[in-house]
Design an enzyme around this catalytic site. Structure first.
Site, PDB file in Angstrom:
ATOM      1  N   CYS A   1       0.823  -1.207   0.000  1.00  0.00           N
ATOM      2  CA  CYS A   1       0.000   0.000   0.000  1.00  0.00           C
ATOM      3  C   CYS A   1       0.858   1.259   0.000  1.00  0.00           C
ATOM      4  O   CYS A   1       1.051   1.908   1.029  1.00  0.00           O
ATOM      5  CB  CYS A   1      -0.973   0.034   1.169  1.00  0.00           C
TER       6      CYS A   1
ATOM      7  N   CYS B   1      -5.719   2.075  -4.687  1.00  0.00           N
ATOM      8  CA  CYS B   1      -5.237   2.734  -3.480  1.00  0.00           C
ATOM      9  C   CYS B   1      -6.195   3.866  -3.127  1.00  0.00           C
ATOM     10  O   CYS B   1      -6.190   4.909  -3.784  1.00  0.00           O
ATOM     11  CB  CYS B   1      -3.833   3.278  -3.718  1.00  0.00           C
TER      12      CYS B   1
END
Length: 438
Positions: free
Chosen positions: A189, A367
């Protein structure tokens, strides 16, 4: 200190954290048609799918952790918007019923013999293997860590032991530098290191402390975000909110007793800069899982070497991979795991029939860039770094609806969809919402 010492240990899967456990006694040898290594998001999602394909009694999952965590929510935990308790459930509760849970840690993989050895000496043989061991956090590669977490004013949203320290540091902020870092390694991430900066900025404004704060983002990268469309929106936010972004700055040391962080200029090796902090959020260096790295399954760097289209291993056709442990050239996220799980399920079903895998993974990843306590820019893109957006609107804009999705919808989809093998990403809905155009 004991909890922090555990930060030195490898985290065996992308979404779980090791805790002490008692393993049920295992027989010296076991055999399964399908063996899954890792009980994180990819491992549990695939074990649920494999249960339907092979039957529960033919599937086993090797995972030492008693707890399973939904890590994407830790961004909000670090900012006080969610509790750490809401992010975890017992591994027993997410393990598909009837599937054998081997409560041990993988010690060695021998794909030439189709065997895996666990840390208690058990040897397990398999016909097919799915590797979902996640990646390794390396706090210890920063001088002064992890022991620096014993001090206040420093936290990290990447570990269950340190995420609440981020929130404490933010609450206790008085005046000075609030510093946020991004390491010189691949990370999971890649948006998370800057999300906590935007949230901290919002919190400091809300509490009337922003005028006394310098909010600084020191990233090893040469860009703010890898995808141009979203990077442009983020640079606008950085300018509007008076945030200081320094590119090519890598955290190499934390002197927690002095509240000082040392950064290396990656464009001028050997040149360092000491920054005082009132709050420090550390994103640790990350790397391949060490068991994979020490096995014939690894590429030259140590990641699981899989075909980027179908997730089958490049040299061992009965071995497959998913998630953060692989060398797939896309961002390592939970959304990527979801999309990969559908493709991998199809690949394995074709391999079982001696047919050629026909469905290709396009590198889809997502994301949700949290930019405040009620807005998100939802970045979605593919292998080529091209936006691959689900909704027929400009997702590079900050939106309240996307925050609701991040905070409330996605966790539900994770626990009740992905982990049950029922969610393979938004691909079909994208086509629908774009009237079949995408």
């Amino acid at each position: 200190m004991a909890a922090l010492c555990r930060l030195r240990l490898c985290h065996p899967t992308g979404m779980t954290i090791s805790n002490l456990h008692t393993s049920s006694p295992a027989s010296a040898k076991q055999h399964y048609k399908m063996l899954v290594l890792g009980g994180g998001s990819g491992g549990i999602a695939m074990s649920a799918r494999m249960k339907r394909m092979f039957g529960a009694e033919n599937v086993a999952v090797v995972e030492p952790s008693e707890m399973h965590y939904y890590q994407p929510i830790w961004t909000l935990v670090g900012a006080g918007a969610k509790t750490v308790a809401s992010s975890g459930r017992s591994t027993a509760s997410v393990m598909p019923s009837g599937v054998k849970w081997v409560k041990s840690k993988v010690q060695e993989i021998n794909p030439d013999k189709n065997t895996v050895r666990t840390d208690d000496g058990t040897e397990i043989s398999y016909e097919y293997l799915i590797v979902a061991l996640g990646l390794q956090l390396h706090y210890e590669k920063i001088k002064g860590l992890p022991e620096g977490f014993e001090h206040p004013k420093i936290g990290s949203n990447y570990s269950v032991q340190t995420v609440e320290k981020t929130w404490k540091a933010l609450q206790n902020f008085k005046e000075g530098n609030a510093v946020f870092t991004f390491p010189n390694t691949p990370v999971k991430c890649a948006g998370a290191p800057q999300k906590i900066m935007y949230l901290s900025d919002a919190y400091l404004r809300k509490t009337g402390k922003r005028s006394k704060a310098n909010v600084i983002y020191n990233t090893s990268l040469p860009v703010l975000f890898g995808i141009k469309k979203y990077a442009e929106s983020l640079w606008d936010i950085v300018k509007q909110r008076d945030l200081q972004v320094n590119l090519r700055q890598n955290l190499i040391e934390v002197q927690a007793d002095k509240q000082e962080a040392v950064f290396e200029n990656l464009d001028k090796p050997g040149e360092t800069k000491v920054v005082e902090y009132e709050m420090l959020h550390v994103t640790p260096p990350m790397g391949p899982n060490l068991v994979i790295k020490g096995s014939p399954l690894a590429d030259e760097v140590g990641w699981l070497d899989v075909n980027k289209d179908n997730l089958q291993h490049k040299r061992y056709p009965n071995v497959f991979g998913i998630g953060d442990c692989t060398n797939l050239p896309t961002a390592k996220t939970g959304a990527a795991v979801a999309a990969q799980s559908g493709i991998l399920n199809r690949t394995i079903s074709k391999v079982l029939k001696n047919e050629k895998p026909d469905k290709k993974y396009d590198g889809y990843t997502s994301c949700p860039l949290v930019t405040s306590y009620n807005t998100v820019i939802l970045a979605e893109f593919d292998y080529d770094g091209q936006p691959l957006e689900t909704f027929p609107i400009n997702q590079a804009k900050e939106r309240r609806l996307m925050y609701h999705m991040k905070a409330d919808v996605m966790p539900h989809l994770y626990w009740h969809g992905l982990l049950r093998g029922l969610w393979g990403g938004p691909g079909p809905y994208r086509k629908l919402l774009h009237l079949g155009m995408k």
